[in-house]
Design a protein around this motif. Sequence first.
Motif, short mmCIF file in Angstrom:
data_model
loop_
_atom_site.label_atom_id
_atom_site.label_comp_id
_atom_site.label_asym_id
_atom_site.label_seq_id
_atom_site.Cartn_x
_atom_site.Cartn_y
_atom_site.Cartn_z
N TYR A 92 -8.55 0.78 -11.71
CA TYR A 92 -7.30 0.85 -10.66
C TYR A 92 -8.25 0.88 -9.49
O TYR A 92 -7.39 2.03 -9.26
CB TYR A 92 -6.25 1.54 -11.45
CG TYR A 92 -6.07 1.33 -12.76
CD1 TYR A 92 -5.37 -0.07 -13.78
CD2 TYR A 92 -5.67 2.54 -14.01
CE1 TYR A 92 -4.86 -0.37 -14.26
CE2 TYR A 92 -5.00 2.10 -15.26
CZ TYR A 92 -5.10 0.71 -15.14
OH TYR A 92 -4.87 0.45 -16.46
N ARG A 93 -8.85 0.43 -9.32
CA ARG A 93 -9.44 0.46 -7.79
C ARG A 93 -8.23 0.83 -6.75
O ARG A 93 -8.70 1.31 -6.09
CB ARG A 93 -11.13 -0.27 -7.66
CG ARG A 93 -11.17 0.39 -6.34
CD ARG A 93 -12.46 -1.19 -6.03
NE ARG A 93 -13.02 -0.57 -4.48
CZ ARG A 93 -12.93 -1.78 -4.32
NH1 ARG A 93 -12.55 -2.94 -4.50
NH2 ARG A 93 -13.34 -1.07 -2.09
N SER A 94 -8.15 -0.24 -7.17
CA SER A 94 -6.57 -0.17 -5.16
C SER A 94 -6.43 0.64 -6.04
O SER A 94 -5.67 1.70 -4.47
CB SER A 94 -6.15 -1.88 -5.23
OG SER A 94 -5.17 -1.34 -6.75
N SER A 95 -4.96 1.31 -6.94
CA SER A 95 -4.55 2.31 -6.29
C SER A 95 -5.06 3.56 -6.64
O SER A 95 -4.67 4.71 -5.44
CB SER A 95 -3.88 2.86 -8.26
OG SER A 95 -2.92 1.27 -8.41
N ARG A 96 -6.62 3.75 -6.32
CA ARG A 96 -7.46 5.03 -6.24
C ARG A 96 -7.71 5.11 -5.01
O ARG A 96 -7.66 6.21 -4.31
CB ARG A 96 -8.64 5.07 -6.46
CG ARG A 96 -8.46 5.49 -8.63
CD ARG A 96 -9.97 5.95 -9.21
NE ARG A 96 -10.60 4.78 -9.43
CZ ARG A 96 -11.92 4.16 -8.95
NH1 ARG A 96 -12.37 4.81 -8.14
NH2 ARG A 96 -12.26 3.10 -9.21
N PHE A 97 -7.46 3.55 -4.01
CA PHE A 97 -8.12 3.61 -2.98
C PHE A 97 -6.80 4.36 -1.98
O PHE A 97 -7.03 4.98 -1.11
CB PHE A 97 -8.40 2.76 -2.37
CG PHE A 97 -8.63 2.69 -1.13
CD1 PHE A 97 -9.61 2.96 -0.48
CD2 PHE A 97 -7.99 1.45 -0.59
CE1 PHE A 97 -10.44 2.93 1.00
CE2 PHE A 97 -8.45 1.86 1.12
CZ PHE A 97 -9.33 1.81 1.81
N PHE A 98 -6.15 3.51 -3.12
CA PHE A 98 -4.82 4.25 -2.53
C PHE A 98 -3.90 5.51 -2.13
O PHE A 98 -3.70 5.72 -1.02
CB PHE A 98 -3.14 3.41 -2.85
CG PHE A 98 -1.84 3.52 -2.34
CD1 PHE A 98 -1.43 2.66 -1.21
CD2 PHE A 98 -0.90 3.66 -2.66
CE1 PHE A 98 0.07 2.79 -0.59
CE2 PHE A 98 0.05 4.48 -2.44
CZ PHE A 98 0.40 3.64 -0.86
N LEU A 99 -4.69 6.01 -3.25
CA LEU A 99 -4.55 7.42 -2.78
C LEU A 99 -4.97 8.60 -2.13
O LEU A 99 -4.47 9.37 -1.48
CB LEU A 99 -3.98 8.28 -4.32
CG LEU A 99 -4.37 9.48 -5.08
CD1 LEU A 99 -3.29 10.19 -4.64
CD2 LEU A 99 -4.84 9.96 -6.20
N LEU A 100 -6.21 7.68 -1.98
CA LEU A 100 -7.43 8.61 -1.53
C LEU A 100 -7.23 8.67 0.17
O LEU A 100 -7.27 9.43 0.80
CB LEU A 100 -8.41 8.46 -1.85
CG LEU A 100 -9.47 8.25 -2.37
CD1 LEU A 100 -10.82 8.26 -3.24
CD2 LEU A 100 -9.67 10.15 -2.81
N THR A 101 -6.25 7.37 0.66
CA THR A 101 -5.79 6.93 2.04
C THR A 101 -4.55 8.26 2.05
O THR A 101 -4.75 8.19 3.25
CB THR A 101 -5.15 5.52 1.99
OG1 THR A 101 -6.40 4.53 1.99
CG2 THR A 101 -4.98 5.43 3.44
N ALA A 102 -3.16 7.82 1.78
CA ALA A 102 -2.44 8.82 1.68
C ALA A 102 -2.68 10.25 1.42
O ALA A 102 -2.46 10.80 2.35
CB ALA A 102 -1.30 8.34 0.53
#
Length: 183
Positions: A92-102
Amino acid sequence: MIMYGANIYYWRRYRINYTFIFGFKQGTELGFREVLFLSFGLATLALICVISNLDMEMDPETGDYKALTELLPLNLVLLVMIVLFCPFNILYRSSRFFLLTALFHCICAPLYKVTFQDFFLADQLTSEVQAFRSLEYYICHYGWGDYKLRQNTCKTSDIFNTFYFIIAVIPYWSRLLQVQNTA
């Protein structure tokens, strides 16, 4: 994560458009099954680590490797961090990236417009102060080599005690900066 999975289940059941509310990209949001899969996977890894540690302690052949058995929790934390920051399109790369951005927006709160996902994550981080203090203890315990001697000298260090309070203040400070940014 289990509570978040339950939230997603009920949000879907009662047709609450949480993907719009949180600002997820359409089709990349995690369902409750994926969130529960990740939480149970992490719990299984932690259980394997605990059982391996106990097995290595009780086994007479590996009883002499006390420093190696003390490294098992550190390896588990490092594995989770590597997976979190992995740039490849696995787990789930997009979800991990979303978490790191937030998370980045929470740290740089006054520099960005506060959105709901940043607000929600900052609220979650204020609840995780004890977990951050545990990470600080890991850094102290393994960084200063206490694991080799199986002792705890972190609590007697002035540096550790100072950072113990600083680590506790950071999530609340971030939340305060977010509130000032929205006002």
